[in-house]
Design a protein around this motif. Structure first.
Motif, PDB file in Angstrom:
ATOM      1  N   ARG B  55       0.754  -1.369  -0.087  1.00 13.59           N
ATOM      2  CA  ARG B  55       0.167  -0.177  -0.105  1.00 13.59           C
ATOM      3  C   ARG B  55       0.973   1.277   0.046  1.00 13.59           C
ATOM      4  O   ARG B  55       0.486   2.318   0.023  1.00 13.59           O
ATOM      5  CB  ARG B  55      -0.912   0.013   1.242  1.00 13.59           C
ATOM      6  N   GLY B  56       2.061   1.066  -0.088  1.00 16.35           N
ATOM      7  CA  GLY B  56       2.919   2.212  -0.299  1.00 16.35           C
ATOM      8  C   GLY B  56       3.203   2.925  -1.506  1.00 16.35           C
ATOM      9  O   GLY B  56       3.740   3.924  -1.654  1.00 16.35           O
ATOM     10  N   GLY B  57       2.767   2.127  -2.359  1.00 11.41           N
ATOM     11  CA  GLY B  57       2.450   2.968  -3.621  1.00 11.41           C
ATOM     12  C   GLY B  57       3.040   1.869  -4.959  1.00 11.41           C
ATOM     13  O   GLY B  57       2.567   2.165  -6.024  1.00 11.41           O
ATOM     14  N   LYS B  65       6.997 -11.025  -0.899  1.00 11.46           N
ATOM     15  CA  LYS B  65       8.057 -10.173  -0.297  1.00 11.46           C
ATOM     16  C   LYS B  65       8.371 -10.658   1.137  1.00 11.46           C
ATOM     17  O   LYS B  65       9.634 -11.141   1.500  1.00 11.46           O
ATOM     18  CB  LYS B  65       7.576  -8.822  -0.045  1.00 11.46           C
ATOM     19  N   ASN B  85       7.735   1.396   7.078  1.00  9.30           N
ATOM     20  CA  ASN B  85       7.912   2.804   6.060  1.00  9.30           C
ATOM     21  C   ASN B  85       6.903   3.672   6.870  1.00  9.30           C
ATOM     22  O   ASN B  85       5.797   3.652   6.105  1.00  9.30           O
ATOM     23  CB  ASN B  85       7.807   2.541   4.842  1.00  9.30           C
ATOM     24  N   GLU B  88       5.802   8.630   4.985  1.00  3.07           N
ATOM     25  CA  GLU B  88       4.639   9.260   4.326  1.00  3.07           C
ATOM     26  C   GLU B  88       4.892  10.829   3.743  1.00  3.07           C
ATOM     27  O   GLU B  88       4.704  11.767   4.639  1.00  3.07           O
ATOM     28  CB  GLU B  88       3.425   9.416   5.061  1.00  3.07           C
ATOM     29  N   GLY B  89       5.660  10.952   2.691  1.00  2.66           N
ATOM     30  CA  GLY B  89       5.889  12.196   2.111  1.00  2.66           C
ATOM     31  C   GLY B  89       5.360  12.532   0.781  1.00  2.66           C
ATOM     32  O   GLY B  89       5.485  13.590   0.278  1.00  2.66           O
ATOM     33  N   LEU B 174      13.093  11.958  -0.295  1.00  2.94           N
ATOM     34  CA  LEU B 174      13.510  10.556  -0.862  1.00  2.94           C
ATOM     35  C   LEU B 174      13.837   9.659   0.023  1.00  2.94           C
ATOM     36  O   LEU B 174      13.846   8.523  -0.328  1.00  2.94           O
ATOM     37  CB  LEU B 174      15.113  11.275  -1.417  1.00  2.94           C
ATOM     38  N   GLU B 177      11.822   6.305   0.053  1.00  2.00           N
ATOM     39  CA  GLU B 177      12.231   5.132  -0.939  1.00  2.00           C
ATOM     40  C   GLU B 177      12.858   4.101  -0.123  1.00  2.00           C
ATOM     41  O   GLU B 177      13.869   4.616   0.625  1.00  2.00           O
ATOM     42  CB  GLU B 177      13.070   5.691  -1.947  1.00  2.00           C
ATOM     43  N   ILE B 211      10.414  -4.880   4.464  1.00  2.00           N
ATOM     44  CA  ILE B 211      10.182  -3.539   4.769  1.00  2.00           C
ATOM     45  C   ILE B 211       8.717  -3.224   3.941  1.00  2.00           C
ATOM     46  O   ILE B 211       8.658  -3.528   2.972  1.00  2.00           O
ATOM     47  CB  ILE B 211      11.126  -2.076   4.270  1.00  2.00           C
ATOM     48  N   ASN B 212       7.772  -2.744   4.880  1.00  2.00           N
ATOM     49  CA  ASN B 212       6.257  -2.616   4.414  1.00  2.00           C
ATOM     50  C   ASN B 212       5.906  -1.366   4.700  1.00  2.00           C
ATOM     51  O   ASN B 212       6.278  -0.482   5.656  1.00  2.00           O
ATOM     52  CB  ASN B 212       5.535  -3.691   4.608  1.00  2.00           C
ATOM     53  N   ASN B 213       4.838  -0.591   4.134  1.00  2.00           N
ATOM     54  CA  ASN B 213       4.256   0.628   4.519  1.00  2.00           C
ATOM     55  C   ASN B 213       3.232   0.407   5.556  1.00  2.00           C
ATOM     56  O   ASN B 213       3.095  -0.759   6.006  1.00  2.00           O
ATOM     57  CB  ASN B 213       3.390   0.908   3.148  1.00  2.00           C
ATOM     58  N   THR B 216       0.023  -1.373   4.856  1.00  2.00           N
ATOM     59  CA  THR B 216       0.162  -2.795   4.568  1.00  2.00           C
ATOM     60  C   THR B 216       0.195  -3.505   5.509  1.00  2.00           C
ATOM     61  O   THR B 216      -0.361  -4.722   6.036  1.00  2.00           O
ATOM     62  CB  THR B 216       1.638  -2.841   3.404  1.00  2.00           C
ATOM     63  N   PRO B 395      14.741   5.828  -8.146  1.00  2.00           N
ATOM     64  CA  PRO B 395      13.553   5.850  -8.975  1.00  2.00           C
ATOM     65  C   PRO B 395      13.067   7.268  -8.761  1.00  2.00           C
ATOM     66  O   PRO B 395      11.959   7.763  -9.448  1.00  2.00           O
ATOM     67  CB  PRO B 395      12.633   4.814  -7.921  1.00  2.00           C
ATOM     68  N   LEU B 396      13.524   7.988  -7.853  1.00  2.00           N
ATOM     69  CA  LEU B 396      13.096   9.553  -7.891  1.00  2.00           C
ATOM     70  C   LEU B 396      13.516  10.132  -9.309  1.00  2.00           C
ATOM     71  O   LEU B 396      12.668  11.083  -9.727  1.00  2.00           O
ATOM     72  CB  LEU B 396      13.938  10.318  -6.794  1.00  2.00           C
TER      73      LEU B 396
HETATM   74  C1  LIG Z   1      10.861   8.671  -4.011  1.00  2.00           C
HETATM   75  C2  LIG Z   1      10.220   7.646  -3.382  1.00  2.00           C
HETATM   76  C3  LIG Z   1       9.264   8.235  -2.091  1.00  2.00           C
HETATM   77  C4  LIG Z   1       8.752   7.066  -1.491  1.00  2.00           C
HETATM   78  N1  LIG Z   1       8.068   7.574  -0.389  1.00  2.00           N
HETATM   79  C5  LIG Z   1       7.488   6.290   0.231  1.00  2.00           C
HETATM   80  C6  LIG Z   1       6.758   6.568   1.654  1.00  2.00           C
HETATM   81  O1  LIG Z   1       6.691   7.827   2.020  1.00  2.00           O
HETATM   82  N2  LIG Z   1       6.165   5.596   2.329  1.00  2.00           N
HETATM   83  C7  LIG Z   1       6.083   4.410   1.703  1.00  2.00           C
HETATM   84  O2  LIG Z   1       5.422   3.528   2.408  1.00  2.00           O
HETATM   85  N3  LIG Z   1       6.332   4.125   0.475  1.00  2.00           N
HETATM   86  C8  LIG Z   1       7.353   5.170  -0.117  1.00  2.00           C
HETATM   87  N4  LIG Z   1       7.887   4.967  -1.318  1.00  2.00           N
HETATM   88  C9  LIG Z   1       7.954   3.330  -1.719  1.00  2.00           C
HETATM   89  C10 LIG Z   1       9.055   2.550  -0.968  1.00  2.00           C
HETATM   90  O3  LIG Z   1       9.982   2.762  -1.697  1.00  2.00           O
HETATM   91  C11 LIG Z   1       8.439   1.079  -1.021  1.00  2.00           C
HETATM   92  O4  LIG Z   1       8.038   0.728  -2.203  1.00  2.00           O
HETATM   93  C12 LIG Z   1       7.280   0.581   0.087  1.00  2.00           C
HETATM   94  O5  LIG Z   1       8.057   0.978   1.399  1.00  2.00           O
HETATM   95  C13 LIG Z   1       7.291  -0.875   0.340  1.00  2.00           C
HETATM   96  O6  LIG Z   1       6.178  -1.114   1.074  1.00  2.00           O
HETATM   97  P1  LIG Z   1       4.823  -1.857   0.527  1.00  2.00           P
HETATM   98  O7  LIG Z   1       5.336  -2.957  -0.470  1.00  2.00           O
HETATM   99  O8  LIG Z   1       4.010  -2.251   1.924  1.00  2.00           O
HETATM  100  O9  LIG Z   1       4.245  -0.698  -0.026  1.00  2.00           O
HETATM  101  C14 LIG Z   1       8.668   5.600  -1.838  1.00  2.00           C
HETATM  102  C15 LIG Z   1       9.380   5.210  -3.382  1.00  2.00           C
HETATM  103  C16 LIG Z   1       9.981   6.424  -4.046  1.00  2.00           C
HETATM  104  C17 LIG Z   1      10.683   6.087  -5.069  1.00  2.00           C
END
Ligand SMILES: Cc1cc2nc3c(=O)[nH]c(=O)nc-3n(C[C@H](O)[C@H](O)[C@H](O)COP(=O)(O)O)c2cc1C
Ligand code: SF4
Ligand code: FES
Lengths: 157, 415
Positions: B55-57, B65, B85, B88-89, B174, B177, B211-213, B216, B395-396
């Motif tokens: 759910r992090g994106g 995973k 993670n 949240e930005g 950043l 990520e 590492i998860n959001n 998630t 990825p940024l």
């Molecule tokens: C520039 C950038 C910023 C990110 N910021 C966040 C963030 O603030 N919170 C987040 O959960 N994932 C963020 N992600 C995604 C994480 O890299 C990663 O995919 C995520 O923590 C995986 O957790 P999930 O599988 O539970 O989504 C970001 C990715 C990038 C490329």
């Protein structure tokens, strides 16, 4: 509290560096992490000043230079901008006679930009030290700043 | 009329987030109690079965995973780690804050389940420094869990031990990520690491790391308690479960809404969000934040899921939905996004450091220009952003292309 005392709340482990730096900054009157603090942190963690300095410089919430008592962080991310964050910025700059990034000469306010503060449903948004202010307009901002200013004058009297 | 379906938000707003008793009374820790009686392998299977995606994106399958991290070799007698993670930005996103402020024990329970599944010894919640209230709530929840034996050694007499601590960010997008987050977690500057290796094999302190959001993790207790099969009945085939959407901009009732995947943008805006405010019609929505996509009216009835939106050249991302009415300037919105990336580029590699600034200059160069000029510039920017995506370290640098491409696709002539 001295910086040393703040540090001693934590085991000397590198992964606690950001937590330590937040605590030091909060403890310092200037809301900053001064070169002397950086030396003490480096010593405490048994690392180089350059390496700690690099971390302080990297993160936007940390500052080496002393700041005002109140740090205004104004959100300038897309949603807040869409609903007038830049008008508020101009208003605050004029009211406090400072530009973004500066501190008032009496060291009461510092104005800083921030990215999204996570209250976009109530934009525009700003944070002052640890408090969030939402649904802002000029009137509300004026009130908030005036309240803080009058608190300051009573404190000083 | 669509209703909310609450999993991650099932207690937020209705119980005292500081009280572990309140959480327990609301059914808390059922998932964990069950998990501790299961073979960790079975937990992995339930998570895989559930079809839960990050759910992090990114939308990466969570079960997979967890499986990779479980299978990863320890380095000698070294630890395995779980990291949440909570950075949240992404502009427009505030769902993790709502979970942490409203129901922090749920996230912690999810983390302990994830930890048990991979047999991790230690975990961290990495919370952005600005989230003062979230930090306090999560710290309190962790303390409560230690007091009641849900954390620490020999959890609930199961023989399993796990420690959890909070770490803070300090104002860097950043660092959300995942690999950059791990650098920051180690007390360093937020410069990205090269992928691979992935965190499952070499994460924090180079050890296998899950590492998860936040959101998630908040789904894991329910998945274990009711079983993956049952969980999967919600949502769509390829994106099961629920998702929190954070709705902002020109709608009558902005806020956060948890709905089943497959809910449409139209339902979100017109039913839950109360429709457009200010009497102007809908013009565009920015889905998924600054690293997200512009869409127009034609996406209104598309069921929102990771794949269904991708087919439309759009993204689900973090669940941010920023709504713009007909009075808003798309040019300005694009400008804010480009500004954002120029500001958040860490500067480590040239394509992104120079590229983000160049995109901004190109766009500023056509301010006040004709629609034709803007469309041509946007296409040049698309080429530049594609080059950046291919040649950047992390990825940024590949993010600006996402919004630019969608802008060209949906609004080429409307800037
Ligand atoms: C520039 C950038 C910023 C990110 N910021 C966040 C963030 O603030 N919170 C987040 O959960 N994932 C963020 N992600 C995604 C994480 O890299 C990663 O995919 C995520 O923590 C995986 O957790 P999930 O599988 O539970 O989504 C970001 C990715 C990038 C490329
Ligand atoms: S792509 Fe951008 S953010 Fe990523 S390493 Fe390169 S300069 Fe830094
Ligand atoms: S854009 Fe300002 S709070 Fe999110």
């Amino acid at each position: 509290m001295s910086t040393r005392e703040v540090l001693e709340h934590y085991p000397p482990e590198r992964d606690r560096l950001l937590v330590m730096l937040h605590a030091i900054q909060r403890n310092n009157a200037g809301n900053n992490i001064a070169p002397a603090d950086i030396r003490q942190v480096a010593e405490y963690l048994n690392t180089t000043t350059a390496s700690v300095y690099g971390v302080v410089r990297y993160y936007s919430m940390f500052r080496v230079e002393p700041r005002g008592q109140y740090i205004i962080r104004l959100c300038k991310s897309p949603l807040c901008r869409m609903v007038g964050a830049f008008n508020l910025l101009a208003y605050i700059e004029q009211k406090l006679s400072i530009r973004m990034g500066e501190t008032t000469s009496d060291m009461v306010f510092t104005l800083e930009p921030s990215e999204c503060l996570g209250y976009c449903d109530r934009a525009p948004v700003m944070m002052i030290n640890e408090r969030i202010f939402v649904d802002l307009d000029e009137k509300k901002v004026e009130q908030i700043i005036d309240d803080l200013l009058s608190q300051e004058t009573t404190k000083r009297e | 009329m669509i209703e909310q379906t609450k999993i991650a938000l099932r207690n937020a707003g209705s119980i005292d987030p500081r009280s572990i008793d309140a959480y327990q009374a609301a059914g808390g820790f059922q998932g964990l109690k069950k998990a501790l009686t299961m073979d960790p392998e079975e937990i992995v299977q339930e998570l895989e079965q559930s079809g839960l995606r990050g759910r992090g994106g990114g939308g990466f399958p969570t079960g997979l995973k967890v499986k990779f991290t479980r299978q990863a070799e320890r380095h000698g007698k070294g630890n395995k780690y779980v990291v949440c993670n909570a950075d949240e930005g992404e502009p427009g996103t505030f769902k993790d804050r709502v979970i942490m402020e409203g129901d922090p024990h749920l996230m912690v329970e999810g983390m302990i389940i994830g930890a048990f599944a991979i047999q991790a010894e230690k975990g961290y919640v990495y919370i952005r420094g600005e989230y003062v209230e979230s930090i306090a709530r999560v710290e309190q929840a962790i303390k409560n869990c230690y007091e009641r034996g849900y954390l620490g050694s020999n959890i609930l007499d199961s023989g399993y031990s796990f420690d959890l601590e909070v770490r803070l960010g300090a104002g860097s997008y950043l660092c959300g990520e995942e690999l950059t987050l791990l650098e920051s977690l180690e007390g360093k500057r937020g410069y990205p690491r090269i992928k691979p290796p992935f965190p499952a094999n070499q994460g924090v302190f180079n050890a296998p790391t899950l590492i998860n959001n936040v959101e998630t993790f908040a789904h894991m207790p329910v998945i274990v308690a009711e079983g993956g099969e049952q969980y999967k009945k919600r949502g769509t085939e390829k994106s099961p479960g629920t998702k929190i959407f954070t709705l902002s901009g020109d709608v009558k009732q902005p806020g956060y809404y948890e709905v089943v995947m497959g809910t449409t943008l139209g339902q979100l805006i017109y039913e839950l969000g109360g429709g457009m405010k200010n009497g102007h019609g809908f013009k565009a929505a920015l889905l998924g934040g600054a690293a997200g996509t512009f869409v127009d009216e034609s996406v209104m009835d598309t069921p929102m899921g990771f794949d269904t939106l991708r087919e439309k050249g759009a993204t689900l991302g973090s669940g941010a939905v920023m709504v713009m009415d007909a009075s808003r300037s798309l040019y300005e919105m694009m400008h804010s996004i480009l500004d954002f990336f120029a500001h958040e580029s860490c500067g480590k590699c040239v394509p992104c450091r120079v590229g983000t600034r160049m995109l901004l200059m190109m766009w500023e160069g056509v301010k006040g220009g004709s629609a034709g000029e803007k469309a041509r510039t946007l296409e040049q920017m698309q080429e530049e952003a594609e080059y950046m995506q291919e040649n950047s370290l992390c990825p940024l640098g590949g993010s600006p292309i996402i919004s630019i491409k969608s802008a060209v696709h949906y609004f080429r002539d409307e800037f």
